[in-house]
Scaffold this active site. Structure first.
Site, PDB file in Angstrom:
ATOM      1  N   GLU A 175      27.892 -10.100 -16.215  1.00  0.00           N
ATOM      2  CA  GLU A 175      27.951  -8.747 -16.750  1.00  0.00           C
ATOM      3  C   GLU A 175      27.707  -8.637 -18.249  1.00  0.00           C
ATOM      4  OE1 GLU A 175      30.434 -10.676 -15.637  1.00  0.00           O
ATOM      5  OE2 GLU A 175      32.321 -10.311 -16.686  1.00  0.00           O
TER       6      GLU A 175
ATOM      7  N   HIS B 265      28.754  -4.707  -8.666  1.00  0.00           N
ATOM      8  CA  HIS B 265      29.804  -5.516  -9.290  1.00  0.00           C
ATOM      9  C   HIS B 265      29.581  -5.648 -10.808  1.00  0.00           C
ATOM     10  CE1 HIS B 265      32.889  -8.735  -9.313  1.00  0.00           C
ATOM     11  NE2 HIS B 265      32.140  -9.216 -10.302  1.00  0.00           N
TER      12      HIS B 265
ATOM     13  N   ASP C 232      36.871 -22.913 -15.885  1.00  0.00           N
ATOM     14  CA  ASP C 232      35.815 -23.130 -14.877  1.00  0.00           C
ATOM     15  C   ASP C 232      36.360 -23.924 -13.691  1.00  0.00           C
ATOM     16  OD1 ASP C 232      33.903 -21.806 -16.323  1.00  0.00           O
ATOM     17  OD2 ASP C 232      32.923 -23.614 -17.090  1.00  0.00           O
TER      18      ASP C 232
HETATM   19  N1  BES Z   1      31.747 -12.664 -14.558  1.00  0.00           N
HETATM   20  C1  BES Z   1      31.399 -13.177 -13.289  1.00  0.00           C
HETATM   21  C2  BES Z   1      30.753 -14.534 -13.344  1.00  0.00           C
HETATM   22  C3  BES Z   1      31.580 -15.569 -14.065  1.00  0.00           C
HETATM   23  C4  BES Z   1      32.951 -15.667 -13.887  1.00  0.00           C
HETATM   24  C5  BES Z   1      30.966 -16.467 -14.883  1.00  0.00           C
HETATM   25  C6  BES Z   1      33.685 -16.632 -14.563  1.00  0.00           C
HETATM   26  C7  BES Z   1      31.692 -17.430 -15.545  1.00  0.00           C
HETATM   27  C8  BES Z   1      33.048 -17.520 -15.393  1.00  0.00           C
HETATM   28  C9  BES Z   1      30.484 -12.213 -12.523  1.00  0.00           C
HETATM   29  O1  BES Z   1      30.782 -10.881 -12.730  1.00  0.00           O
HETATM   30  C10 BES Z   1      30.694 -12.461 -11.056  1.00  0.00           C
HETATM   31  O2  BES Z   1      31.808 -12.330 -10.608  1.00  0.00           O
HETATM   32  N2  BES Z   1      29.641 -12.795 -10.314  1.00  0.00           N
HETATM   33  C11 BES Z   1      29.728 -12.966  -8.882  1.00  0.00           C
HETATM   34  C12 BES Z   1      29.162 -11.726  -8.232  1.00  0.00           C
HETATM   35  C13 BES Z   1      29.883 -11.271  -7.012  1.00  0.00           C
HETATM   36  C14 BES Z   1      31.367 -11.218  -7.094  1.00  0.00           C
HETATM   37  C15 BES Z   1      29.326  -9.945  -6.527  1.00  0.00           C
HETATM   38  C16 BES Z   1      28.894 -14.179  -8.501  1.00  0.00           C
HETATM   39  O3  BES Z   1      28.120 -14.654  -9.326  1.00  0.00           O
HETATM   40  O4  BES Z   1      29.053 -14.689  -7.414  1.00  0.00           O
HETATM   41 ZN    ZN Z   2      32.653 -10.362 -11.870  1.00  0.00          ZN
END
Ligand code: BES
Ligand code: ZN
Length: 591
Positions: A261, A285, A365
């Site tokens: 995001e 999302h 992570d």
């Molecule tokens: N912000 C996250 C991705 C993220 C989280 C990157 C923690 C690094 C550390 C993003 O908004 C997310 O949740 N992506 C999901 C999408 C899904 C929930 C629709 C994904 O990538 O799977």
């Molecule tokens: Zn997210």
């Protein structure tokens, strides 16, 4: 002295950064960024100023007007990196730091033309959760918001795109040019994001465009044509969009997430462009984060559910507006399946199944799971149910307004909840949700029951009829595959494949779920398809699930290690490290 964020060695009580100005030269030959970070403080300050860094080569530190300053780079903590302690003279309003990044910077992936979807090299960043410190010295905590100016000097035939407002290209000097950007809003450091490559854009609406490699951009534009509808649905639920533009950048297949995001410019995996509309929930999302996560931000990774639980809740409200409650419910069912698997995996770590966690000593992570997403979602659904939708929606708007452009803890959320909706928290048993280990309450719908019955019948050899198959959309197919018992006889698998074209689908989520069915059933076709996916995408959630499924079979562990050895170079450093966690128990035993 305890610091407010267990993942930052900076101390916001010393001073807070108000503006970060990065002027960096992008050098593809050495795979480094070189240049200067200028940090301006919200108040003049004397004495120590501590910053986060990871693998940075610090060349010099000076006052804003250029007087050299004493500084010391401390030892490297494997999770947090190295603290840079600067000695500020009286009335210092900021510092300038000359530095270079490491070719192994954890936020950056440098791609050769062969892996970039184009004829040119490509660089992109991924800073969440604690990787911003590997591209610049800063106070790397979501509790410290700053406006960010970025000047990137790049080969002039390439272009920089940044999650910020574009201010144009400076007159080019020979083979290099400088692209300028700024964020008018204060953002947490994990939202600093950029990419450099051969990108083109297509307009999607008066406030949206998509950026992608030339070979992909047309397809991307047609699949993302509905972005404006998503924005409008979100605005009707949560109030006006406060970030100006909403653009998207389609990354190469190694991008480790489905979406990210980054403000004004969500990053997106190309695997979502599957032609069947599967991208919509991920867009919903990431758009939702423009309110929950970017406007109101978790103060530290301990409160990560405030970002992701709210984003999933908001995502499904948007889907409900756009596609109706049944489809939103399908995604809730997929989420719940994920949550169940996670709870099983975390059986011996119940402390990680709480919403409010204590992650000191643990890399965010490594703690990453579907718990903050799906348990957070179920919790917010429960609050909505008790308060009633009308009162709950009014509360949500109040919450987003009250804490806009701030970083908050779970406690601040609970206090506002009690103030605005007295006693709702008590009837929901709030602290059991927040501080207790999870169990997964069931979600139910008629369609879900139908799909589960279809799956049971299919396992017994009676496949859905052509008319039934016609009605099964992509999200429903995922639910159907997840509901199949295992092991399945080879003959049933072959028929399922023929009926649903599972081997040739372009939808990665369907493809991965199909591979997992085959691996659970011990079928050799599964391993060939697994290898193909592991070599062609870097989406962590999917590749991690496949590696784990392979390692569940003692006979396939060496195979998993071999494929990883081949695929490793192509993964983003973040994905590489997490996959190594999955493979570590077996790595020593490889022949
Ligand atoms: N912000 C996250 C991705 C993220 C989280 C990157 C923690 C690094 C550390 C993003 O908004 C997310 O949740 N992506 C999901 C999408 C899904 C929930 C629709 C994904 O990538 O799977
Ligand atoms: Zn997210």
């Amino acid at each position: 002295m305890t610091l407010p964020d267990p993942h930052s060695q900076a101390n916001p009580q010393q001073a807070k950064t108000e503006r970060i100005s990065l002027a960096l030269r992008v050098d593809f030959a050495s795979r480094t960024l070189q240049g200067e970070a200028m940090l301006e403080l919200s108040q003049a300050r004397e004495g120590p100023l501590d910053l986060d860094t990871r693998d940075l080569d610090i060349e010099g530190v000076a006052t804003l007007d250029g007087r050299p300053l004493r500084h010391r780079l401390e030892g490297r903590d494997p999770i947090l990196g190295s603290r840079l302690r600067i000695d500020l003279p009286a009335r210092a309003k900021g510092v300038r730091i000359r530095y270079a990044t490491s070719p192994r910077a954890s936020a950056l992936q440098w791609l050769d033309p062969a892996n970039s979807n184009s004829a040119h090299p490509l660089l992109y960043s991924q800073c969440q959760s604690i990787h911003a410190r590997s591209i610049a010295p800063l106070q790397d905590s979501p509790g410290v918001r700053a406006r960010v100016d970025v000047r990137l000097t790049v080969p002039s035939h390439l272009r920089a795109v940044v999650a910020a407002e574009a201010l144009g290209r400076e007159p080019s000097r020979g083979a290099e040019a400088t692209d300028r950007f700024a964020t008018p809003e204060p953002i947490p450091p994990h939202l600093i994001a950029f990419a450099v490559g051969d990108f083109e854009s297509r307009r999607l609406s008066h406030r949206s465009a998509v950026w992608a490699a030339p070979s992909l951009v047309e397809r991307a534009a047609s699949e993302l044509a509905g972005v404006e509808n998503v924005l409008q649905a979100a605005e009707s639920l949560f109030g006006s969009y406060r970030w100006g533009r909403y653009d998207l950048l389609v990354l190469p297949p190694s991008f480790p997430y489905g979406g990210m995001e980054n403000p004004r410019l969500s990053f997106l995996s190309p695997s979502l462009l599957s032609g069947d509309g599967a991208v919509v929930n991920v867009i919903a999302h990431e758009v939702a984060h423009a309110w929950t996560g970017n406007l109101v931000t978790n103060a530290s990774a301990n409160d990560f559910w405030l970002n992701e639980g709210f984003a999933v809740y908001a995502e499904r409200r948007i889907l409900e507006e756009l596609q109706g409650p049944d489809l939103a419910g399908m995604h809730a069912a997929i989420g719940r399946h994920d949550l169940e698997q996670t709870l099983h995996r975390l059986e011996s770590r119940p402390e990680l199944t709480r919403l409010r966690v204590q992650l000191s000593g643990l890399d965010p992570d490594q703690a990453y799971s579907s718990v903050p997403y799906e348990k957070g979602y179920l919790f917010l659904r429960r609050l909505e149910e008790i308060a009633g939708r009308k009162a709950w929606d009014a509360f949500l708007r109040d919450y987003l307004d009250r804490f806009a452009f701030r970083s908050i803890t779970t406690q601040a959320f609970l206090e506002l909840l009690e103030e605005a909706l007295p006693r709702v928290a008590a009837s929901a048993g709030v602290l059991r949700w927040i501080d207790g280990p999870a169990d997964a309450p069931d979600v139910a719908s008629q369609r879900l029951t139908e799909l589960r019955i279809l799956a049971r019948r299919a396992a017994a050899g009676v496949l859905p009829s052509p008319a039934e198959r016609q009605r099964i959309g992509p999200a429903e197919l995922v639910v159907f595959l997840q509901a199949l018992p295992s092991p399945l006889p080879a003959s049933v698998c072959a028929e399922l494949d023929r009926a649903f074209h599972l081997e040739t689908t372009r939808n990665l989520e369907i493809r991965v779920n199909w591979i997992l069915v085959q691996l659970r059933s011990g079928l050799p076709q599964g391993t060939a398809a697994a290898r193909e996916v592991l070599l062609s995408t870097g989406r962590l959630r999917h590749v991690r699930a496949i590696y784990a499924a392979l390692c569940a079979h003692p006979a396939l562990r060496d195979f998993a290690l071999q494929v990883f050895a081949e695929a490793r170079q192509g993964y983003h450093p973040i994905a590489r490290a997490r996959i190594e966690d999955v493979l570590r128990p077996w790595s020593g035993q490889s022949a």
